[in-house]
Design an enzyme around this catalytic site. Structure first.
Site, PDB file in Angstrom:
ATOM      1  N   ARG A 150     -14.877  -2.680  -5.920  1.00 41.20           N
ATOM      2  CA  ARG A 150     -14.387  -3.625  -5.262  1.00 41.20           C
ATOM      3  C   ARG A 150     -14.615  -3.629  -3.622  1.00 41.20           C
ATOM      4  O   ARG A 150     -13.724  -4.244  -2.928  1.00 41.20           O
ATOM      5  CB  ARG A 150     -12.832  -3.872  -5.425  1.00 41.20           C
ATOM      6  CG  ARG A 150     -12.292  -3.943  -6.943  1.00 41.20           C
ATOM      7  CD  ARG A 150     -12.693  -5.176  -7.505  1.00 41.20           C
ATOM      8  NE  ARG A 150     -12.374  -5.382  -9.015  1.00 41.20           N
ATOM      9  CZ  ARG A 150     -13.055  -4.967  -9.910  1.00 41.20           C
ATOM     10  NH1 ARG A 150     -13.932  -4.364  -9.971  1.00 41.20           N
ATOM     11  NH2 ARG A 150     -12.634  -5.079 -11.306  1.00 41.20           N
ATOM     12  N   SER A 218      -6.591  -9.712 -11.511  1.00 38.53           N
ATOM     13  CA  SER A 218      -5.900  -8.680 -11.023  1.00 38.53           C
ATOM     14  C   SER A 218      -5.487  -8.732  -9.633  1.00 38.53           C
ATOM     15  O   SER A 218      -6.219  -9.093  -8.758  1.00 38.53           O
ATOM     16  CB  SER A 218      -6.565  -7.575 -11.392  1.00 38.53           C
ATOM     17  OG  SER A 218      -7.453  -7.317 -12.591  1.00 38.53           O
ATOM     18  N   GLU A 314      -6.146  -6.443  -4.294  1.00 39.32           N
ATOM     19  CA  GLU A 314      -7.418  -6.760  -4.438  1.00 39.32           C
ATOM     20  C   GLU A 314      -7.606  -8.380  -4.239  1.00 39.32           C
ATOM     21  O   GLU A 314      -8.697  -8.660  -3.381  1.00 39.32           O
ATOM     22  CB  GLU A 314      -7.993  -6.796  -6.219  1.00 39.32           C
ATOM     23  CG  GLU A 314      -9.180  -7.385  -6.541  1.00 39.32           C
ATOM     24  CD  GLU A 314      -9.504  -7.077  -7.916  1.00 39.32           C
ATOM     25  OE1 GLU A 314      -9.203  -6.360  -8.618  1.00 39.32           O
ATOM     26  OE2 GLU A 314     -10.272  -8.182  -8.522  1.00 39.32           O
TER      27      GLU A 314
HETATM   28  C1  LIG Z   1      -8.262 -15.077 -14.568  1.00 43.21           C
HETATM   29  C2  LIG Z   1      -8.913 -14.106 -13.600  1.00 43.21           C
HETATM   30  C3  LIG Z   1      -9.818 -13.081 -13.892  1.00 43.21           C
HETATM   31  C4  LIG Z   1     -10.584 -12.292 -13.025  1.00 43.21           C
HETATM   32  N1  LIG Z   1     -11.064 -11.200 -13.468  1.00 43.21           N
HETATM   33  C5  LIG Z   1     -11.975 -10.330 -12.732  1.00 43.21           C
HETATM   34  C6  LIG Z   1     -12.693  -9.093 -13.356  1.00 43.21           C
HETATM   35  O1  LIG Z   1     -12.681  -8.905 -14.505  1.00 43.21           O
HETATM   36  N2  LIG Z   1     -13.304  -8.667 -12.438  1.00 43.21           N
HETATM   37  C7  LIG Z   1     -13.463  -8.895 -10.994  1.00 43.21           C
HETATM   38  O2  LIG Z   1     -14.280  -8.119 -10.134  1.00 43.21           O
HETATM   39  N3  LIG Z   1     -12.869  -9.931 -10.489  1.00 43.21           N
HETATM   40  C8  LIG Z   1     -12.082 -10.669 -11.492  1.00 43.21           C
HETATM   41  N4  LIG Z   1     -11.425 -11.959 -10.893  1.00 43.21           N
HETATM   42  C9  LIG Z   1     -11.597 -11.943  -9.602  1.00 43.21           C
HETATM   43  C10 LIG Z   1     -12.590 -13.229  -9.085  1.00 43.21           C
HETATM   44  O3  LIG Z   1     -12.945 -13.746 -10.168  1.00 43.21           O
HETATM   45  C11 LIG Z   1     -13.743 -12.641  -8.246  1.00 43.21           C
HETATM   46  O4  LIG Z   1     -13.450 -11.913  -7.283  1.00 43.21           O
HETATM   47  C12 LIG Z   1     -14.824 -13.634  -8.126  1.00 43.21           C
HETATM   48  O5  LIG Z   1     -15.960 -13.256  -7.580  1.00 43.21           O
HETATM   49  C13 LIG Z   1     -14.349 -14.575  -7.011  1.00 43.21           C
HETATM   50  O6  LIG Z   1     -15.287 -15.954  -6.949  1.00 43.21           O
HETATM   51  P1  LIG Z   1     -14.800 -16.904  -6.155  1.00 43.21           P
HETATM   52  O7  LIG Z   1     -16.209 -17.923  -6.140  1.00 43.21           O
HETATM   53  O8  LIG Z   1     -13.600 -17.658  -6.728  1.00 43.21           O
HETATM   54  O9  LIG Z   1     -14.857 -16.495  -4.573  1.00 43.21           O
HETATM   55  P2  LIG Z   1     -13.576 -16.895  -3.814  1.00 43.21           P
HETATM   56  O10 LIG Z   1     -12.257 -16.316  -4.220  1.00 43.21           O
HETATM   57  O11 LIG Z   1     -13.614 -18.235  -3.279  1.00 43.21           O
HETATM   58  O12 LIG Z   1     -13.798 -15.948  -2.451  1.00 43.21           O
HETATM   59  C14 LIG Z   1     -13.589 -14.568  -2.537  1.00 43.21           C
HETATM   60  C15 LIG Z   1     -14.199 -13.891  -1.164  1.00 43.21           C
HETATM   61  O13 LIG Z   1     -15.638 -13.978  -1.300  1.00 43.21           O
HETATM   62  C16 LIG Z   1     -15.969 -14.648   0.021  1.00 43.21           C
HETATM   63  N5  LIG Z   1     -17.179 -15.393  -0.283  1.00 43.21           N
HETATM   64  C17 LIG Z   1     -17.352 -16.596  -1.370  1.00 43.21           C
HETATM   65  N6  LIG Z   1     -18.300 -16.908  -1.314  1.00 43.21           N
HETATM   66  C18 LIG Z   1     -19.239 -16.564  -0.322  1.00 43.21           C
HETATM   67  C19 LIG Z   1     -20.529 -16.505   0.148  1.00 43.21           C
HETATM   68  N7  LIG Z   1     -21.314 -17.292  -0.509  1.00 43.21           N
HETATM   69  N8  LIG Z   1     -20.952 -16.004   1.134  1.00 43.21           N
HETATM   70  C20 LIG Z   1     -19.921 -14.915   1.635  1.00 43.21           C
HETATM   71  N9  LIG Z   1     -18.685 -14.782   1.203  1.00 43.21           N
HETATM   72  C21 LIG Z   1     -18.319 -15.352   0.267  1.00 43.21           C
HETATM   73  C22 LIG Z   1     -14.801 -15.433   0.315  1.00 43.21           C
HETATM   74  O14 LIG Z   1     -14.912 -15.593   1.785  1.00 43.21           O
HETATM   75  C23 LIG Z   1     -13.822 -14.784   0.016  1.00 43.21           C
HETATM   76  O15 LIG Z   1     -13.389 -13.416   1.031  1.00 43.21           O
HETATM   77  C24 LIG Z   1     -10.562 -12.742 -11.657  1.00 43.21           C
HETATM   78  C25 LIG Z   1      -9.799 -13.706 -11.306  1.00 43.21           C
HETATM   79  C26 LIG Z   1      -9.216 -14.585 -12.162  1.00 43.21           C
HETATM   80  C27 LIG Z   1      -8.452 -15.822 -11.859  1.00 43.21           C
END
Ligand SMILES: Cc1cc2nc3c(=O)[nH]c(=O)nc-3n(C[C@H](O)[C@H](O)[C@H](O)COP(=O)(O)OP(=O)(O)OC[C@H]3O[C@@H](n4cnc5c(N)ncnc54)[C@H](O)[C@@H]3O)c2cc1C
Length: 339
Positions: A150, A218, A314
């Protein structure tokens, strides 16, 4: 004012939206900003963010190949799950264990997404983006991304300095199923499509759908403790799940600790620890970010009192001025609630 997407169902605004790269010229480097994909790993602890919201538009989907591998270059704005499906449908395997993780391709390297025995880092060739300090487009190889559980360089040295625009994956043509995660082990000689479907089924049955019950997956990371701490814990609870690490430390299951602390179903106003998944905090409707953070503080405090283990979020916390240290934020709430 523009609304910031997030899967906790919170109403949060930013001053203005910059679509990257088409509106790059409107970006004001002296003003604070936040990059948001789907907001599926974010908790907004204020109702507004006093800065610019950057959203990635890139949707490249480029497949190249060598004799042994596919090299797949993907735009940061693509939806992660749809991309996994699209590759598997095209006969390019390797991402099936990471199916149904919400969010965008661009966010995947940031916390090195992982599930069912596979981490993004195992498949990542390079990450390309715009470095706001050097004002250059730069490509980092896998090692330079400093991936860990992570973690990545994008949460550390390059935090708020690097806008990820593309990722390139290296997916071997000599694909082999990764069934190391318990519930997948029962599959007999499966194809990647069968694993993809199984992962989707398991996730749908275990995790609440944020569209129906807002959450960010999580909430806490699995804690990694010193062997000496673990030796005490196993005396306290001989059944405690544990995953020894290469460096001698031991990873524990945060969900198990929360469950054993009797917190499944615990509520703080409209926020609730999910009844089946102790690691997931949900907004039952009408919660604000601080309510969810208060519930998280209660969880952190109770688990610490019982197991002497600190759970760190996380999920990343965003306040009015930008990201705030989530562990410190929870400790402040704990201190305030004691008064
Ligand atoms: C139901 C559910 C299940 C999940 N299961 C998992 C799992 O199994 N494993 C896991 O690892 N995660 C899981 N997650 C967490 C999430 O899906 C991941 O962290 C995912 O990568 C977030 O993507 P996002 O586009 O929503 O990022 P955001 O939440 O919008 O951003 C997350 C972070 O990344 C940064 N960021 C986003 N895009 C960029 C970019 N282009 N350049 C630089 N920085 C950027 C943002 O500034 C922020 O700090 C889960 C979430 C949910 C809601």
């Amino acid at each position: 004012m523009v609304k910031i997407p997030n899967t906790f169902g919170l109403t949060v605004t930013a001053k203005r939206l910059i679509k990257w790269p088409s509106q790059q010229a409107l970006f004001k480097p002296d003003e604070s900003f936040i990059i948001v994909g789907a907001g599926s790993n974010l908790l907004f602890v204020d109702a507004e963010f006093d800065g610019q919201l950057i959203q990635l538009e890139q949707d490249e989907f480029i497949i190249e190949q060598t004799a042994s591998d596919y090299l797949v270059t993907l735009g940061a704005g693509l939806n992660w799950h749809q991309t996994v499906k699209r590759l598997i449908d095209a006969g390019i395997d390797g991402l099936e264990n990471l199916a149904l993780i919400p969010g965008t391709v661009g966010a995947a390297p940031v916390q090195n997404i992982g599930a069912y025995g596979v981490e993004f880092s195992q498949l990542c060739e390079s990450v390309t983006g715009y470095n706001l300090q050097t004002q250059q487009v730069e490509t980092l190889n896998n090692q330079q991304c400093q991936f860990a559980y992570r973690e990545s360089v994008f949460k550390k040295q390059l935090k708020d300095k690097f806008i990820i625009t593309q990722v390139t994956l290296r997916l071997t043509k000599n694909w082999q199923a990764n069934l190391s995660y318990g519930p997948l082990a029962e599959l007999n000689n499966p194809t990647a499509i069968q694993i993809f479907e199984q992962v989707c089924l398991i996730r749908q049955s275990k995790l609440p759908d944020p569209a129906k019950l807002p959450n960010a997956g999580s909430f806490f990371k699995n804690p990694v403790v010193e062997a000496s701490v673990f030796n005490q814990l196993i005396k306290q609870d001989p059944n405690i799940p544990n995953y020894p690490q290469a460096d001698g430390k031991v990873k524990l299951a945060a969900g198990y600790l929360i469950d054993k602390a009797g917190l499944k179903g615990a509520v703080y106003q409209n926020a609730k620890v999910h009844q089946q998944q102790a690691l997931v905090l949900v907004n039952q409707g009408g919660s604000c970010g601080v309510e969810i953070a208060n519930l998280a503080a209660m969880v952190r405090q109770t688990v610490l009192a019982l197991f002497k283990v600190k759970l760190n979020p996380e999920v990343r916390f965003i306040g009015k001025q930008g990201e705030v240290d989530s562990a410190q934020f929870l400790d402040l709430l704990i201190a305030e609630n004691k008064k």
